[in-house]
Design a protein around this motif. Structure first.
Motif, PDB file in Angstrom:
ATOM      1  N   ILE A 103       0.857  -1.179   0.000  1.00  0.00           N
ATOM      2  CA  ILE A 103       0.000   0.000   0.000  1.00  0.00           C
ATOM      3  C   ILE A 103       0.898   1.236   0.000  1.00  0.00           C
ATOM      4  O   ILE A 103       2.069   1.157   0.366  1.00  0.00           O
ATOM      5  CB  ILE A 103      -0.940   0.024   1.229  1.00  0.00           C
ATOM      6  CG1 ILE A 103      -0.148  -0.173   2.523  1.00  0.00           C
ATOM      7  CG2 ILE A 103      -2.020  -1.027   1.104  1.00  0.00           C
ATOM      8  CD1 ILE A 103      -0.977  -0.132   3.788  1.00  0.00           C
ATOM      9  N   ILE A 154      -3.350   4.083   1.571  1.00  0.00           N
ATOM     10  CA  ILE A 154      -3.846   4.115   2.938  1.00  0.00           C
ATOM     11  C   ILE A 154      -3.817   5.568   3.406  1.00  0.00           C
ATOM     12  O   ILE A 154      -2.837   6.282   3.204  1.00  0.00           O
ATOM     13  CB  ILE A 154      -3.045   3.198   3.878  1.00  0.00           C
ATOM     14  CG1 ILE A 154      -3.682   3.199   5.270  1.00  0.00           C
ATOM     15  CG2 ILE A 154      -1.582   3.574   3.949  1.00  0.00           C
ATOM     16  CD1 ILE A 154      -3.215   2.082   6.179  1.00  0.00           C
ATOM     17  N   ILE A 183      -8.197   1.940   3.536  1.00  0.00           N
ATOM     18  CA  ILE A 183      -7.445   1.868   2.289  1.00  0.00           C
ATOM     19  C   ILE A 183      -8.358   2.269   1.135  1.00  0.00           C
ATOM     20  O   ILE A 183      -9.429   1.683   0.944  1.00  0.00           O
ATOM     21  CB  ILE A 183      -6.904   0.444   2.052  1.00  0.00           C
ATOM     22  CG1 ILE A 183      -5.913   0.070   3.149  1.00  0.00           C
ATOM     23  CG2 ILE A 183      -6.228   0.349   0.675  1.00  0.00           C
ATOM     24  CD1 ILE A 183      -5.404  -1.365   3.063  1.00  0.00           C
TER      25      ILE A 183
END
Length: 131
Positions: free
Chosen positions: A67, A116, A125
């Motif tokens: 992420i 995120i 997210i």
């Protein structure tokens, strides 16, 4: 634009609504709010951590998925950098102000799970279907 000028309380409100709708198991409201998030982020600039001109990628599990953190204001960026520091991830990090579509090639990476938001405080997210 300077980091001090970035402020996105509306996105934080949308995220809070997603959690509330989830508690109430209201899938239609979740989908509506996700569309509002998609519209909101389409033309806004966020604080993004970079290293060597690339967005900082945080491992998500052991399978290569990751992420990318974004921050909604200067305080969240400061808190996020403290979070990175606690996890020995803060070396050589800088910030840039960009729209999320600046890193379009991330969307093409099957290991990219999404952005995120405010990593030190929120675990929401923004997945790639909203980008």
């Amino acid at each position: 634009m300077k980091i001090e000028e970035i402020n996105h309380p509306e996105l934080k409100d949308h995220i809070n609504m997603i959690y509330m709708h989830g508690e109430n198991q209201n899938q239609k409201a979740i989908e509506r709010t996700e569309m509002e998030i998609k519209e909101y982020i389409s033309d806004k600039e966020f604080i993004i951590s970079i290293e060597d001109n690339e967005p900082v990628k945080i491992p998500y599990g052991n399978d290569g998925k990751y992420i990318v953190p974004i921050f909604t204001d200067a305080l969240e960026y400061k808190n996020g950098m403290q979070y990175f520091s606690l996890n020995v991830m803060d070396e050589n990090k800088e910030c840039i102000i960009e729209k999320l579509d600046y890193f379009k090639k991330l969307k093409e990476d099957p290991n990219f799970l999404g952005y995120i938001v405010n990593i030190a405080r929120v675990s929401y997210i923004i997945n790639i279907t909203l980008l």
